[in-house]
Design a protein around this motif. Structure first.
Motif, mmCIF file in Angstrom:
data_model
loop_
_atom_site.group_PDB
_atom_site.id
_atom_site.type_symbol
_atom_site.label_atom_id
_atom_site.label_comp_id
_atom_site.label_asym_id
_atom_site.label_seq_id
_atom_site.Cartn_x
_atom_site.Cartn_y
_atom_site.Cartn_z
ATOM 1 N N GLN A 30 18.618 -5.990 -15.701
ATOM 2 C CA GLN A 30 20.047 -5.748 -15.190
ATOM 3 C C GLN A 30 21.392 -6.193 -16.353
ATOM 4 O O GLN A 30 22.239 -5.616 -16.239
ATOM 5 C CB GLN A 30 20.189 -6.517 -13.997
ATOM 6 C CG GLN A 30 19.446 -5.966 -12.837
ATOM 7 C CD GLN A 30 17.888 -6.591 -12.575
ATOM 8 O OE1 GLN A 30 17.578 -7.104 -13.748
ATOM 9 N NE2 GLN A 30 17.548 -6.910 -11.520
ATOM 10 N N GLY A 31 20.725 -7.265 -17.161
ATOM 11 C CA GLY A 31 21.880 -7.763 -17.873
ATOM 12 C C GLY A 31 21.949 -7.188 -19.090
ATOM 13 O O GLY A 31 22.431 -7.599 -19.892
ATOM 14 N N GLU A 32 21.336 -6.088 -19.364
ATOM 15 C CA GLU A 32 21.127 -5.349 -20.749
ATOM 16 C C GLU A 32 22.402 -4.592 -20.954
ATOM 17 O O GLU A 32 22.686 -4.180 -22.087
ATOM 18 C CB GLU A 32 19.924 -4.523 -20.879
ATOM 19 C CG GLU A 32 18.852 -5.140 -21.224
ATOM 20 C CD GLU A 32 18.743 -6.040 -22.382
ATOM 21 O OE1 GLU A 32 18.665 -5.412 -23.501
ATOM 22 O OE2 GLU A 32 18.719 -7.081 -22.343
ATOM 23 N N GLY A 33 23.426 -4.526 -20.042
ATOM 24 C CA GLY A 33 24.425 -3.456 -20.202
ATOM 25 C C GLY A 33 24.177 -2.221 -20.205
ATOM 26 O O GLY A 33 23.040 -1.800 -19.770
ATOM 27 N N PHE A 34 25.213 -1.180 -20.362
ATOM 28 C CA PHE A 34 25.012 0.053 -20.303
ATOM 29 C C PHE A 34 25.861 0.797 -21.203
ATOM 30 O O PHE A 34 27.252 0.593 -21.283
ATOM 31 C CB PHE A 34 25.073 0.645 -18.946
ATOM 32 C CG PHE A 34 24.959 2.099 -18.765
ATOM 33 C CD1 PHE A 34 23.679 2.606 -18.849
ATOM 34 C CD2 PHE A 34 26.266 2.794 -18.465
ATOM 35 C CE1 PHE A 34 23.540 4.312 -18.686
ATOM 36 C CE2 PHE A 34 25.894 4.377 -18.638
ATOM 37 C CZ PHE A 34 24.648 5.000 -18.529
ATOM 38 N N ASN A 35 25.337 1.839 -21.958
ATOM 39 C CA ASN A 35 26.277 2.761 -22.703
ATOM 40 C C ASN A 35 25.968 4.157 -22.512
ATOM 41 O O ASN A 35 24.891 4.652 -22.237
ATOM 42 C CB ASN A 35 25.944 2.180 -24.286
ATOM 43 C CG ASN A 35 27.024 3.143 -25.269
ATOM 44 O OD1 ASN A 35 26.723 4.214 -25.525
ATOM 45 N ND2 ASN A 35 28.058 2.514 -25.358
ATOM 46 N N MET A 449 21.987 3.238 -10.417
ATOM 47 C CA MET A 449 22.375 2.205 -11.340
ATOM 48 C C MET A 449 21.939 0.871 -10.936
ATOM 49 O O MET A 449 21.620 0.065 -11.847
ATOM 50 C CB MET A 449 23.881 2.169 -11.861
ATOM 51 C CG MET A 449 24.182 3.358 -12.349
ATOM 52 S SD MET A 449 23.472 3.469 -13.994
ATOM 53 C CE MET A 449 24.013 2.434 -15.081
ATOM 54 N N GLY A 450 21.763 0.701 -9.671
ATOM 55 C CA GLY A 450 21.347 -0.594 -9.203
ATOM 56 C C GLY A 450 22.270 -1.715 -9.474
ATOM 57 O O GLY A 450 23.693 -1.390 -9.341
ATOM 58 N N LYS A 451 21.763 -2.907 -9.809
ATOM 59 C CA LYS A 451 22.487 -3.905 -10.107
ATOM 60 C C LYS A 451 22.950 -4.137 -11.565
ATOM 61 O O LYS A 451 23.185 -5.201 -12.073
ATOM 62 C CB LYS A 451 22.343 -5.006 -9.443
ATOM 63 C CG LYS A 451 22.065 -5.113 -8.012
ATOM 64 C CD LYS A 451 21.862 -6.404 -7.403
ATOM 65 C CE LYS A 451 21.684 -6.335 -5.995
ATOM 66 N NZ LYS A 451 23.003 -5.916 -5.448
ATOM 67 N N ILE A 452 22.787 -3.085 -12.498
ATOM 68 C CA ILE A 452 22.856 -3.107 -13.725
ATOM 69 C C ILE A 452 24.424 -3.429 -14.262
ATOM 70 O O ILE A 452 25.300 -2.896 -13.459
ATOM 71 C CB ILE A 452 22.519 -1.981 -14.587
ATOM 72 C CG1 ILE A 452 21.090 -1.468 -14.476
ATOM 73 C CG2 ILE A 452 22.998 -1.776 -16.126
ATOM 74 C CD1 ILE A 452 20.381 -0.316 -14.987
ATOM 75 N N LYS A 453 24.815 -4.484 -14.872
ATOM 76 C CA LYS A 453 25.946 -4.812 -15.417
ATOM 77 C C LYS A 453 26.398 -3.995 -16.622
ATOM 78 O O LYS A 453 25.730 -3.976 -17.515
ATOM 79 C CB LYS A 453 26.171 -6.390 -15.555
ATOM 80 C CG LYS A 453 25.522 -7.255 -14.251
ATOM 81 C CD LYS A 453 25.490 -8.673 -14.455
ATOM 82 C CE LYS A 453 25.217 -9.569 -13.125
ATOM 83 N NZ LYS A 453 24.916 -10.850 -13.669
ATOM 84 N N THR A 454 27.764 -4.050 -16.779
ATOM 85 C CA THR A 454 28.470 -3.444 -18.009
ATOM 86 C C THR A 454 29.874 -4.170 -18.097
ATOM 87 O O THR A 454 30.133 -4.950 -17.528
ATOM 88 C CB THR A 454 28.567 -1.856 -17.970
ATOM 89 O OG1 THR A 454 28.744 -1.407 -18.956
ATOM 90 C CG2 THR A 454 29.511 -1.611 -16.995
#
Length: 580
Positions: A30-35, A449-454
């Motif tokens: 989740q804490g890997e961010g998103f691009n 996306m669930g709880k993935i953070k960005t």
């Protein structure tokens, strides 16, 4: 190691569970961010295939669609789509890293404390393979994963006496897994072919040829099925054209490696090692080194080990040079193998195994995008560490002659590697900010996306896509974001009418004319909404860079611009147009 196999397997499984729990605790997926660039390309293809589209016919793919077929399993997971895909990828890293750790340590029969070495090498290889690069489905990761499965079955039972049936099953699984690697990335056809030749040589005296051929036929079942689907849909010629459009093998596989060798910060070390090897060969010093060169060999080996450890640490503290580090490990290992005469006898088994490491690392780097052996960096580094450590004469350090000291040192080293890996994952995210700067979750906008953070910009960018989609009354199947955002289509449950999802030049290299021809066919459809990025969404986490659509990687832009009209729909992130 045979009598300790069950104990080693137990500790290996335990280590894997600990690493999984550590990743859960620190919210790594989740804490890997998103691009919104290449994260989602494979899932986008999976979404098309699940909708009944035929690869190469209904969409352009310059690689076989094996990865898209495999990762379709994420759509059936109880977890949110992107979270599920990331966990599958993390488990792939874990499995193929552990397999290589096992066979590398097993190839050094003279080393003591094998169980502790297996645990340490598993952690080392996993952390460096995963490093802080992309943690989402990708063809190279899949190819390494499947080839490693096949190679492990080949190597681990190479010297074991098997019944005829067991031998057939072994060969079947080798062909199945290694063959599927090439269905994920065609460059892996090379190591698969080499492995096939090795199997032929090995089996020619142990199994009747018809049994080997039958295992090959059944093991390559995915090929027959893939080919059948293409032939049935008259798409085989398209497949061949897309596979061979333009490979850039010379540039990516030869020129790039030469540049990295001559530009390496370790170039002087390479020259010294190679020069010393040539000197020892010409002067026939090999018989004298045990008596006269013992101390220089010890110091040299220890120095090389220190250099290796420094590079490993630099991977995480200077992440901007990640690709360079992977090339350093590649050339370092190759040079060490050449100068093995400087070391104690490494054994022909380990040398042959090191050849395979070199081969698959080189193969994994043949790419117009990730043109570096970055996904096999842990395997390279692990081989180097074992090569150097096993060459250090026993008794160099008296304290390490005690078994409990060696074991404690290996356990502490494994723990430090885990800590280094967590530090790397939390402070360096793929095309996003560090984990501490990610405060926005997209679960409310996109359930998948669930709880993935960005970061705030990417959040606004994705939020804007959802708003425009809603304002246009959800034009399912008639909504396109260009040139990135491949994951949008499965997240919105809206098929992309374009011939591919990631409309970047390297994704349709050699297929430029094919792309324009397909756009002309799509032109007959009515009412397709086009969202053109105003800023390059690859880099929006750090900066807002205006899109330059006049570049060669966007040859379709002028065509779409002429065929569409601008809509009076205000957006900070997109130019919205209607193609009709």
């Amino acid at each position: 190691m045979k009598k300790n196999n069950s104990k080693a397997v137990f500790f290996l499984v335990l280590t894997g569970l600990v690493l999984i729990l550590v990743n859960i605790f620190f919210e790594i997926p989740q804490g890997e961010g998103f691009n919104p660039s290449d994260d989602g390309v494979i899932l986008g293809q999976s979404f098309r295939i699940l909708a009944g589209q035929v690869p190469h016919l209904d969409f352009i793919s310059i690689r076989p669609a094996g990865s898209a077929i495999f990762h379709a399993i994420s759509f059936f997971s109880p977890l949110p789509l992107e979270v599920s895909a990331r966990w599958i990828t993390l488990l792939q890293y874990l499995i193929y890293s552990f397999l290589w750790a096992w066979i590398l340590v097993k190839a050094k029969p003279q080393m003591p404390d094998k169980i502790f070495w297996v645990v340490f090498m598993s952690v080392l290889i996993f952390v460096l393979n995963q490093n802080h690069y992309n943690l989402f489905p990708w063809t190279t990761i899949d190819a390494l994963f499947f080839f490693s499965l096949g190679f492990f079955i080949y190597w681990n039972w190479k010297e074991v006496r098997l019944s005829v049936t067991e031998s057939w099953i072994r060969y079947f699984l080798i062909f199945l897994f290694s063959g599927y690697a090439a269905l994920c990335r065609q460059s892996f056809a090379l190591p698969t072919l080499v492995l096939g030749v090795a199997i032929l040589i090995e089996s020619i005296q142990n199994i009747k040829i018809w049994r080997l051929l039958s295992s090959l036929v059944f093991g390559l079942f995915p090929y027959w099925l893939y080919g059948f689907i293409l032939l049935r849909n008259e798409a085989f010629s398209l497949f061949l054209d897309q596979m061979t459009g333009r490979t850039e093998l010379w540039q990516t596989g030869i020129v790039r490696y030469g540049q990295e060798f001559w530009g390496s910060p370790l170039l002087i070390l390479y020259i010294l090692l190679l020069g010393g090897f040539l000197l020892s060969s010409f002067m026939n010093l090999s018989s004298l080194k045990a008596e006269r060169f013992s101390r220089p060999i010890k110091l040299g080996a220890l120095s090389l080990l220190v250099v290796t450890l420094v590079i490993i640490i630099m991977v995480f503290v200077r992440p901007e040079n990640l690709f360079s580090y992977s090339f350093i490990f590649f050339w370092f290992l190759l040079v060490l193998l050449i100068v093995r005469g400087f070391f104690s006898d490494q054994g022909s088994v380990f040398r042959r195994l090191s050849f395979w490491v070199i081969l698959i690392s080189w193969t994994s780097s043949i790419s117009l995008g990730d043109n570096a052996p970055v996904f096999s960096m842990g395997i390279l580094a692990g081989t180097i560490v074992l090569l150097i450590v096993s060459s250090i004469p026993s008794g160099t350090w008296h304290v390490f002659s005690l078994a409990y000291v060696r074991r404690i040192a290996l356990v502490i080293s494994a723990i430090l590697m885990v800590g280094l890996g967590i530090f790397g994952q939390k402070s360096n995210n793929y095309r996003d900010l560090d984990s501490g700067s990610l405060h926005f979750t997209m679960e409310l906008e996109y359930a998948g996306m669930g709880k993935i953070k960005t970061n705030p910009r990417t959040y606004e960018y994705l939020q804007e896509i959802k708003r425009i989609y809603s304002d246009l009354e959800q034009p399912e199947g008639r909504f396109v974001v260009l040139p990135n955002a491949s994951l949008i289509y499965p997240l919105l449950n809206s098929q992309n009418p374009m011939p591919l999802d990631w409309m970047q030049g390297p994704e349709f290299v050699g297929q430029e004319n094919n792309l324009l021809e397909r756009l002309a066919e799509i032109d007959k459809m009515d009412g397709i909404y086009l969202l053109f990025d105003k800023y390059n969404s690859k880099w929006i986490a750090d900066s807002l860079i205006q899109m330059e659509y006049d570049r060669d990687v966007y040859p379709y832009h002028s065509y779409l611009l002429a065929a569409s009209i601008s809509l009076d729909l205000k957006s900070d992130w997109f130019e919205v147009r209607l193609w009709k």
